[in-house]
Design a protein around this motif. Structure first.
Motif, mmCIF file in Angstrom:
data_model
loop_
_atom_site.group_PDB
_atom_site.id
_atom_site.type_symbol
_atom_site.label_atom_id
_atom_site.label_comp_id
_atom_site.label_asym_id
_atom_site.label_seq_id
_atom_site.Cartn_x
_atom_site.Cartn_y
_atom_site.Cartn_z
ATOM 1 N N PHE A 260 0.853 -1.183 0.000
ATOM 2 C CA PHE A 260 0.000 0.000 0.000
ATOM 3 C C PHE A 260 0.891 1.237 0.000
ATOM 4 O O PHE A 260 2.053 1.186 0.400
ATOM 5 C CB PHE A 260 -0.955 0.012 1.195
ATOM 6 C CG PHE A 260 -0.273 0.077 2.539
ATOM 7 C CD1 PHE A 260 0.026 1.302 3.138
ATOM 8 C CD2 PHE A 260 0.066 -1.092 3.209
ATOM 9 C CE1 PHE A 260 0.646 1.359 4.379
ATOM 10 C CE2 PHE A 260 0.692 -1.037 4.448
ATOM 11 C CZ PHE A 260 0.983 0.179 5.038
ATOM 12 N N ALA A 261 0.310 2.343 -0.470
ATOM 13 C CA ALA A 261 1.083 3.576 -0.583
ATOM 14 C C ALA A 261 1.344 4.170 0.791
ATOM 15 O O ALA A 261 0.473 4.198 1.658
ATOM 16 C CB ALA A 261 0.328 4.586 -1.446
ATOM 17 N N SER A 262 2.570 4.625 1.015
ATOM 18 C CA SER A 262 2.958 5.267 2.269
ATOM 19 C C SER A 262 4.100 6.215 1.960
ATOM 20 O O SER A 262 4.698 6.165 0.876
ATOM 21 C CB SER A 262 3.414 4.218 3.285
ATOM 22 O OG SER A 262 4.670 3.697 2.904
ATOM 23 N N PRO A 263 4.457 7.115 2.903
ATOM 24 C CA PRO A 263 5.606 7.987 2.654
ATOM 25 C C PRO A 263 6.884 7.220 2.349
ATOM 26 O O PRO A 263 7.737 7.693 1.604
ATOM 27 C CB PRO A 263 5.721 8.775 3.969
ATOM 28 C CG PRO A 263 4.342 8.807 4.509
ATOM 29 C CD PRO A 263 3.747 7.469 4.141
ATOM 30 N N PHE B 294 7.532 8.217 -2.385
ATOM 31 C CA PHE B 294 8.316 9.374 -2.776
ATOM 32 C C PHE B 294 9.642 8.924 -3.364
ATOM 33 O O PHE B 294 10.674 8.949 -2.704
ATOM 34 C CB PHE B 294 8.551 10.283 -1.566
ATOM 35 C CG PHE B 294 7.312 10.997 -1.095
ATOM 36 C CD1 PHE B 294 6.963 12.227 -1.614
ATOM 37 C CD2 PHE B 294 6.493 10.423 -0.137
ATOM 38 C CE1 PHE B 294 5.826 12.892 -1.182
ATOM 39 C CE2 PHE B 294 5.353 11.065 0.304
ATOM 40 C CZ PHE B 294 5.015 12.305 -0.218
ATOM 41 N N LYS B 295 9.598 8.533 -4.627
ATOM 42 C CA LYS B 295 10.800 8.074 -5.323
ATOM 43 C C LYS B 295 11.078 8.920 -6.559
ATOM 44 O O LYS B 295 12.139 9.502 -6.709
ATOM 45 C CB LYS B 295 10.654 6.595 -5.708
ATOM 46 C CG LYS B 295 10.525 5.646 -4.518
ATOM 47 C CD LYS B 295 11.778 5.659 -3.647
ATOM 48 C CE LYS B 295 11.670 4.697 -2.482
ATOM 49 N NZ LYS B 295 12.844 4.766 -1.585
ATOM 50 N N ARG C 287 11.515 13.516 2.478
ATOM 51 C CA ARG C 287 11.767 12.398 1.558
ATOM 52 C C ARG C 287 12.648 12.759 0.371
ATOM 53 O O ARG C 287 12.989 11.891 -0.440
ATOM 54 C CB ARG C 287 10.429 11.842 1.041
ATOM 55 C CG ARG C 287 9.532 11.302 2.145
ATOM 56 C CD ARG C 287 10.121 10.085 2.792
ATOM 57 N NE ARG C 287 9.431 9.777 4.055
ATOM 58 C CZ ARG C 287 9.751 8.762 4.826
ATOM 59 N NH1 ARG C 287 10.750 7.968 4.501
ATOM 60 N NH2 ARG C 287 9.092 8.552 5.951
ATOM 61 N N ILE C 288 13.011 14.029 0.238
ATOM 62 C CA ILE C 288 13.746 14.452 -0.954
ATOM 63 C C ILE C 288 15.093 13.747 -1.066
ATOM 64 O O ILE C 288 15.464 13.230 -2.132
ATOM 65 C CB ILE C 288 13.934 15.986 -0.949
ATOM 66 C CG1 ILE C 288 12.613 16.680 -1.247
ATOM 67 C CG2 ILE C 288 14.975 16.404 -1.989
ATOM 68 C CD1 ILE C 288 12.671 18.196 -1.183
#
Length: 569
Positions: A34-37, A41-42, A124-125
């Protein structure tokens, strides 16, 4: 065989020992299904999607419907609640603005949601696949939104907690920073954005640019009384070769009767792609387009038409033969599908023009509608003006408070509503259940405001001559009488903002920034004389919103102090 196997086993053992020592890495869970932080963020596409969500959240907060965006106008020197409502739309300050009110909670929560989302993006950058150039651009995007959120929180609430890290678990020990510290944080974020966002000629319509950041930064500096810095930031916007006030007719309806100020607010005229060099940041609205914010089958998007335009179709007055001179539905050319709830103050409708120049273009018959024609072809008065029978149409409180009053044409699209909304195309009647949106893109930042901001900074710096020069650029476009330096004070600048920006401005932010919400509202808010408290029972402590009660109660690890004047609930 065994001689080869032993070193291999030893290597695996060492690898396990080394990895076993890195407990943070072992205990770190990365969801895969499932989508998560952690897994979302890739790529640059991932980050852009999150930035676009920030655009959407800000647009919805400030422009997208008839409730919370209009908190910035109701109960100010611009307008008041003409309906007999108490705890809605600032019908009464004492009933509306409490620590448990939706107004106090919504704006706090939404700005902190923007801050939280921006913090996640920034967190996340470094671990992403972005190039160095992409990283800087995304950081600038996120920091503009975070800086704007902190700035507006500072305006509305004063000192608030500052959180600059992504929060992954409940935190209950927040403490309020000072208002000055909040402004400092906003300025730091906006400075980075201003220095690293692309130029306005390099971005698409609706996207933020360095000039949007410089404008926001200039206003933040004004709030901090850093006058020289504010002047410098505003000057970057004003002197950019890609910006200029519109001074000649342009756009989709330039061949019709009107003027250049009227053109600024016609459909499809707000963006650079239409030739408009004045729009700095424009919220995008399209009808029946996926993601376009407006749908012909429902009432969505900016609803200044619904709230601010009057409702002459509700008049009970008839002509001598007993026929109503107004059609029973909103009419595109008359005032759209207004309901007459955000009634302009007498100061907006009359005072600012009488004290300045009644012949100001912004007060022309195209831009400030003070008279309309009867639109029912069956009436013997058809085509006559309401002013010819005014004594009949001023019989009741409802007549003058809601059914007709002067209003700004920028809130509706006369003769240019979406075709799907017409009940009768010939009569131009509109669907009562779905019409009411302002069917244009919405200015958030316009160059004329930058001039007025710089004028405010010049005045703060003791240079009224330069302040007058900036104001007269704006007044010159409106063919208004120039102002002299000795006429300028903060009241004059606030009046000029009313003349130029009117209901387009998020007025509460301006008045709260200056600490003048109480002063200006108590002086100029008329209120509905038959409604409880008249909508004008504003108190000095209302210069700040209350800290939401739920935030204070849930912050069990530290004291989150309430603003003065508000009682615990």
């Amino acid at each position: 065989m065994n001689s080869h196997k032993t070193p291999y086993i030893l290597f695996l053992s060492l690898a396990f020992i080394v990895s076993a020592c890195n407990e943070d890495k072992i205990l770190k869970e990365t969801p895969l299904d499932f989508a998560s932080p952690e897994n979302s963020f890739k790529t640059i596409g991932d980050f852009n999607s999150s930035v676009y969500a920030l655009y959407d959240k800000l647009r919805v907060m400030l422009s997208a419907e008839e409730h919370r965006p209009l908190d910035y106008l109701y109960g100010t020197d611009i307008g008041y609640n003409g309906a007999q409502q108490l705890n809605q739309r600032f019908g009464s300050y004492l009933a509306t603005l409490t620590p448990s009110s939706v107004q106090a909670e919504f704006h706090w929560n939404q700005y902190y949601k923007i801050i939280s989302s921006a913090n996640i993006i920034l967190d996340r950058i470094e671990e992403s696949e972005l190039t160095d150039e992409q990283k800087i651009k995304i950081e600038a995007d996120a920091r503009l939104f975070r800086g704007l959120a902190y700035r507006n929180l500072g305006y509305l609430y004063g000192g608030v907690p500052i959180e600059l890290e992504a929060v992954s678990s409940p935190k209950t020990d927040y403490q309020r920073a000072s208002r000055e510290e909040v402004y400092e944080q906003a300025a730091t974020d906006l400075e980075f954005a201003a220095q690293n966002l692309p130029g306005i000629a390099e971005v698409e319509d609706g996207q933020i640019s360095d000039l949007a950041a410089y404008h926001l930064l200039a206003e933040t500096y004004v709030a901090m009384e850093r006058w020289t810095d504010a002047i410098a930031a505003a000057t970057v916007v004003i002197d950019d070769p890609n910006t200029a006030l519109m001074t000649e007719r342009f756009g989709s309806r330039q061949n019709e009767p009107g003027d250049v100020y009227w053109d600024l607010f016609r459909r499809n005229n707000q963006n650079r792609s239409s030739g408009n060099t004045e729009g700095i940041w424009v919220f995008q609205q399209e009808v029946d387009v996926l993601g376009g914010a407006i749908f012909s089958g429902s009432r969505d998007g900016a609803q200044l038409e619904r709230d601010h335009a009057p409702r002459p179709y509700a008049f009970s007055v008839t002509d001598p033969s007993g026929v109503s001179p107004f059609l029973p539905l909103g009419v595109s050319y008359t005032s759209g599908r207004g309901i007459g709830r955000l009634r302009g103050t007498d100061h907006l409708n009359y005072g600012i023009w009488e004290n300045s120049d009644w012949n100001d273009m912004r007060n022309s018959k195209y831009n400030f509608i003070r008279d309309i024609a009867f639109n029912n072809p069956e009436s013997e008065w058809y085509g006559q003006m309401i002013s010819e029978h005014m004594e009949l149409f001023r019989q009741t409180n409802e007549d003058t408070i809601r059914r007709f009053y002067p209003f700004q044409s920028k809130v509706f699209t006369p003769g240019n509503h979406p075709q799907e909304l017409f009940v009768d195309a010939e009569l131009q009647t509109l669907n009562a259940s779905t019409a009411g949106t302002t069917y244009t893109d919405q200015y958030f930042i316009r160059l004329a405001e930058t001039y007025l901001l710089r004028a405010e900074a010049h005045m703060g710096n003791g240079d009224n001559a330069s302040a007058a020069a900036d104001i007269n650029v704006v007044r010159g476009r409106a063919a208004a009488t120039p102002v002299a330096p000795d006429e300028i004070d903060i009241d004059y600048i606030l009046d000029e903002r009313m003349r130029e920006l009117g209901v387009e401005e998020k007025r509460r932010l301006t008045l709260n920034r200056l600490g003048l919400l109480y002063d200006r509202t108590s002086r100029y808010c008329n209120g509905n004389p038959v409604a409880t408290n008249y909508g004008c029972d504003v108190q000095p402590y209302h210069n700040l919103f209350p800290i939401p009660f739920d935030e204070i109660e849930s912050n069990t690890g530290a004291m989150l102090e309430q603003n003065p004047g508000y009682t615990a609930e």
